[in-house]
Structure formats: structure tokens, C-alpha cells
Design a protein around this motif. Structure first.
Motif, PDB file in Angstrom:
ATOM      1  N   UNK A  30       0.823  -1.178   0.063  1.00  0.00           N
ATOM      2  CA  UNK A  30       0.018  -0.172   0.081  1.00  0.00           C
ATOM      3  C   UNK A  30       0.922   1.294   0.077  1.00  0.00           C
ATOM      4  N   UNK A  31       1.883   1.123   0.973  1.00  0.00           N
ATOM      5  CA  UNK A  31       2.847   2.306   0.817  1.00  0.00           C
ATOM      6  C   UNK A  31       3.386   2.702  -0.604  1.00  0.00           C
ATOM      7  N   UNK A  32       3.759   1.583  -1.422  1.00  0.00           N
ATOM      8  CA  UNK A  32       4.410   1.684  -2.595  1.00  0.00           C
ATOM      9  C   UNK A  32       3.389   2.562  -3.549  1.00  0.00           C
ATOM     10  N   UNK A  33       2.119   1.963  -3.512  1.00  0.00           N
ATOM     11  CA  UNK A  33       1.085   2.649  -4.531  1.00  0.00           C
ATOM     12  C   UNK A  33       0.735   3.970  -4.191  1.00  0.00           C
ATOM     13  N   UNK A  34       0.946   4.382  -2.723  1.00  0.00           N
ATOM     14  CA  UNK A  34       0.965   5.617  -2.341  1.00  0.00           C
ATOM     15  C   UNK A  34       1.850   6.650  -2.680  1.00  0.00           C
ATOM     16  N   UNK A  35       2.927   6.057  -2.508  1.00  0.00           N
ATOM     17  CA  UNK A  35       4.355   6.858  -2.821  1.00  0.00           C
ATOM     18  C   UNK A  35       4.520   7.225  -4.401  1.00  0.00           C
ATOM     19  N   UNK A  36       4.245   5.985  -4.929  1.00  0.00           N
ATOM     20  CA  UNK A  36       4.614   6.411  -6.721  1.00  0.00           C
ATOM     21  C   UNK A  36       2.928   6.367  -7.351  1.00  0.00           C
ATOM     22  N   UNK A  37       2.143   6.292  -6.858  1.00  0.00           N
ATOM     23  CA  UNK A  37       0.773   6.367  -7.363  1.00  0.00           C
ATOM     24  C   UNK A  37       0.056   7.736  -7.115  1.00  0.00           C
ATOM     25  N   UNK A  38       0.335   8.468  -6.239  1.00  0.00           N
ATOM     26  CA  UNK A  38      -0.125   9.584  -5.607  1.00  0.00           C
ATOM     27  C   UNK A  38       1.021  10.639  -5.374  1.00  0.00           C
ATOM     28  N   UNK A  39       1.576  10.323  -4.383  1.00  0.00           N
ATOM     29  CA  UNK A  39       3.058  11.247  -3.873  1.00  0.00           C
ATOM     30  C   UNK A  39       3.574  11.873  -5.136  1.00  0.00           C
ATOM     31  N   UNK A  40       4.412  10.870  -5.927  1.00  0.00           N
ATOM     32  CA  UNK A  40       5.313  11.054  -6.808  1.00  0.00           C
ATOM     33  C   UNK A  40       4.735  11.864  -7.814  1.00  0.00           C
TER      34      UNK A  40
END
Length: 459
Positions: free
Chosen positions: A169-179
Motif C-alpha cells: 500500500x505504501x508503494x502504491x501511495x508513494x508512486x501512484x499519488x505522492x510522486x
């Protein structure tokens, strides 16, 4: 009738949804990030985000430790201090101790040289190999806890199913939203900096131009800070650098410039580049008197010193920002300051910067990552959290040369930032040890022998 028969209501609906999404995205960006950056205010969202992350990291670390205990695995614990315990003793004291242990004779009657003296140099050589103070300052700082980033801890074999899901979930959040959000903000900040400083450059020199230039620089740097989700705590702001002075700070990352410039305006010093960096430099210098050097001028120490001196003599110009280490160090120590910026005779404003590695590693290992790769790693981390301390201004004391002054400033920065104060030159990152370091040890040993002989001759 042909064109109407080809009409697809689904395509129209898709365009409407995309338009609404873009409008909502831009509105949120404008209201919660760009406008607060213009006025220098914060809604506290990043602080709340940081506290939430800390609780998640504590829970993840607890799960790893419990899993390791259940499976009888040993957890990797990085060395917080040196591998070899050393006591601060001089060369003469250590050699005398070796002689005392290896001989029953009176030390006063000993010869100028004893074979046992070589054991001191052999031991120091082995210690340097086993516990290298220099090389480990150019590798990423290892964490004792896991921050759900795959590049931060060795204890991955102790991850449970819950942790794996949380990491995903952290990967999805960092690369899908934050990045994507951060990349958008970065382009916005840099784009506004180039356009607005170019426009301000057409204004006549005066107070209005200086005021607008400072406001534009602050606004754009604050937008870039938000592009990194940087959470910065500034201490002792009454000591902030003033016009006509030189601000010196320890160097961990290229974003050190953004961290400091988002709280005050500085005149930058650097080499002229090409490409996008060159465009940014040319636009910035139109609005503010930054100091850029051609590649052929960088090695001319007298020319560099002359331009720096001319700048600080004008008390209406912004303080110069310099990183005297000349290279990036991994947030654990401060290495030797180059003496050039301390020879000018101006007031020096020391600044200590310390990053919190739990949220993201800010250290730039330039020999391993290019600038673009490094920035993407920064923007895909959780956040950049750091503390900045403005130290009281310092000046050269009577009888103090530039090297001693630089060492005194460096020691103050290291002490305030909780960093290790090292005497080594950061240039050893890519070069060999200078002969002067070897000759210094030889001189100390020779001085000890000559001093012993003179003392005996007087007696």
C-alpha cells in the motif's frame, strides 16, 4: 447525418470526467499548496502526516522484532559509533606506553629509536582499514528501524503478511499519488522561478526590484519544498544571515539550498552549467546578483576571492551561501572546510543542517546516482524532515589564520547539529590521501625523538 451517427456519449462523459478531475486536482493544488507557499503559511497537514508515519514505523519495527524473536533470528543492528573504541591520546603518549610495556629499562635511558615503535604505526594502519572514518561517510546511513522503504534496512526476512500488505500500500501511495503530485509541484516551482525572475530582470535596479525578487525566490523555493514534502524546523531565527555576510553550512544534499532559501534569500555561488540548469541560472541572475563562474574561472582562486570580496563589501547585497566541504557527506559528520571563504574577512554566519533519516535518506551519493535518479528517489520517499540551526555570527580572532577559523566554525556546526567533527578532506571521496598527511605523522614522530634527545643533552 454521418457525423451524428459517429457520436459516442461515452466519449463525451469521459471528457467531462477528465475535465472535472483536472479542475479538482488543480484547485486542491492551488488552495492547499501554492497559495500557502506564496504567503508562507502552513495548515499543519505535513506535521500531522509526519506523526502518523512515525506511529506506523513504530508498529512495523515492533512486528519485525517480534517476528525475529519467534523465529530465533538475529536482527541486524548498525554501528552507531566506531567499531574500535579509541581514547584521545597523543602519538608520544601511545609510543611511550608501548615502550613501557615492552621494556624493563628506564625510558630516560632508551635510545632515540626502538623497534617497538613500529607497532604503533602498524596498529594505526590496521585500525584505519577496519574502521575507516572517511569511506563510510559516503554511503547511506543505515537505520535501526524500518520505514517501509526497501533501501533502508537489512531486516527484510522478518516481514509478516501484514507488513507485506502495508508495504505494498505504501508503494502504491508513494508512486501512484505522492510522486505525480510532487513532480507537478516541482515543475510548477521551477517554471514560475524561470518566468518570474526573467520578467523582474527587465525592471530597473532599485528597492522595488529587490523586493519583488526576494518575494518571488521565497515563493518558488517554498513550492519546491512542498514538492519534497519537506518538514523543516528552524531554530534561533534571530541569528539568520544578514546582507554583506557569508552563510556557511554543512552539506548533505543539493536540496540543502532549497531548505535554506525557503526561509531567507541568498546569493548563490557556483559554476555555470548548460541545459535546464543553465536556463535557471541565467534567469535567476537577471533578478538577483548571484555569482556564477565559468569552468575556466573556478580554479582561479584569486579571481574567485576577488568576486566574493566585492560582493560582501556591498552591504545592500544578499548574504552569500557557501558549502565549504565541497562535497556531500552522509548526514553523520562534518568534514574539513575549505579555507577560501574564510580568507575574505567578512562576518560568517554558521548554519547546521540535520536530516531525520527515518522518513527518507537525503544524502546524495553522486558516484552512485545521477541528479535525476536522486531527485526521483527523494520524491518517492515518504518525506524530507530536517532541523536547521542558525548559530551566532563569527569573525576571525586576532592572530587566527583562515584554516584555524574554518576549523572553529566547523566545530561549532558539528556540535550544534550532533555531527562527528572530522579533520579529513572530503576530496578523499574521489582522490588519494595527500602526502602532507603522511608527512605530518612523520614530523610528529621526528619531533618526539628530537625533543627526547634535547632533554637528555640538557640534563
Amino acid at each position: 447525418m454521418g457525423p451524428f451517427l459517429d457520436f459516442n456519449p461515452f466519449d463525451n462523459l469521459l471528457c467531462i470526467l477528465l475535465g472535472i478531475s483536472f479542475t479538482v486536482w488543480f484547485t486542491l493544488l492551488l488552495v492547499f499548496i501554492i497559495v500557502p507557499a506564496i504567503f508562507g503559511v502552513s495548515f499543519g497537514i505535513r506535521r500531522l502526516y509526519m506523526k502518523t508515519l512515525l506511529k506506523i514505523f513504530e508498529w512495523a519495527t515492533h512486528r519485525i522484532e517480534r517476528g525475529a524473536k519467534d523465529n530465533n533470528h538475529l536482527l541486524y543492528k548498525p554501528y552507531s559509533n566506531a567499531i574500535i573504541a579509541k581514547e584521545p591520546t597523543s602519538l608520544e603518549e601511545e609510543i611511550n606506553e608501548i615502550r613501557r610495556r615492552g621494556s624493563n629499562r628506564d625510558l630516560d635511558s632508551a635510545t632515540e629509536f626502538e623497534m617497538s615503535d613500529i607497532f604503533y604505526f602498524c596498529r594505526r594502519g590496521v585500525e584505519s582499514i577496519m574502521d575507516d572514518e572517511v569511506t563510510k561517510r559516503f554511503s547511506a546511513e543505515e537505520l535501526e528501524s524500518w520505514n517501509l522503504l526497501t533501501r533502508s534496512n537489512y531486516n527484510f526476512q522478518h516481514i509478516s503478511l501484514r507488513l507485506t500488505v502495508l508495504w505494498g500500500l505504501g508503494v502504491v501511495m508513494r508512486y501512484g499519488f505522492l510522486l505525480p503530485l510532487r513532480v507537478t509541484l516541482a515543475f510548477t516551482g521551477v517554471g514560475l522561478l524561470v518566468v518570474l525572475t526573467s520578467i523582474i530582470g527587465f525592471l530597473p535596479n532599485g528597492r522595488m526590484k529587490n523586493f519583488l525578487s526576494e518575494q518571488v525566490h521565497l515563493m518558488c523555493y517554498r513550492i519546491c519544498v512542498r514538492a519534497l514534502t519537506a518538514i523543516i524546523t528552524y531554530h534561533d531565527s534571530e541569528n539568520k544571515p544578514k546582507n554583506g555576510g557569508i552563510c556557511v553550512a554543512n552539506h548533505t544534499s543539493p536540496i540543502d539550498v532549497i531548505i535554506l532559501a525557503s526561509d531567507g534569500c541568498y546569493a548563490m555561488v557556483g559554476q555555470i552549467h548548460g541545459g535546464l540548469m543553465g536556463v535557471i541560472q541565467k534567469s535567476m541572475v537577471k533578478a538577483c546578483p548571484h555569482i556564477w563562474f565559468e569552468r575556466s574561472e573556478v580554479k582561479d582562486r584569486h579571481l574567485v576571492a576577488k568576486r566574493l570580496s566585492d560582493h560582501v563589501e556591498d552591504k545592500t547585497k544578499l548574504p552569500i551561501l557557501i558549502f565549504p566541504e565541497g562535497t556531500c557527506i552522509n548526514n553523520t559528520s562534518v568534514m574539513m572546510f575549505k579555507k577560501g571563504s574564510f580568507e575574505i574577512g567578512s562576518t560568517v554566519y554558521p548554519v547546521a543542517i540535520k536530516y531525520d533519516p527515518r522518513f527518507g535518506d537525503a544524502f546524495w551519493n553522486s558516484s552512485q546516482f545521477g541528479m535525476v535518479n536522486y531527485l526521483l528517489r527523494m520524491m518517492s520517499s515518504w518525506a524530507i524532515v530536517c532541523s536547521v540551526w542558525y548559530l551566532p555570527p563569527m569573525s576571525r580572532e586576532e592572530g587566527e589564520d583562515a584554516v584555524q577559523f574554518a576549523s572553529r566554525v566547523k566545530a561549532a556546526i558539528a556540535r550544534q547539529g550532533g555531527l562527528v567533527d572530522l579533520l579529513w578532506d572530503g576530496g578523499l571521496k574521489r582522490g588519494k590521501v595527500k602526502d602532507t598527511f603522511k608527512e605530518e605523522q612523520q614530523k610528529l614522530y621526528s619531533k618526539m625523538l628530537v625533543g627526547t634527545q634535547e632533554d637528555r643533552s640538557r640534563s
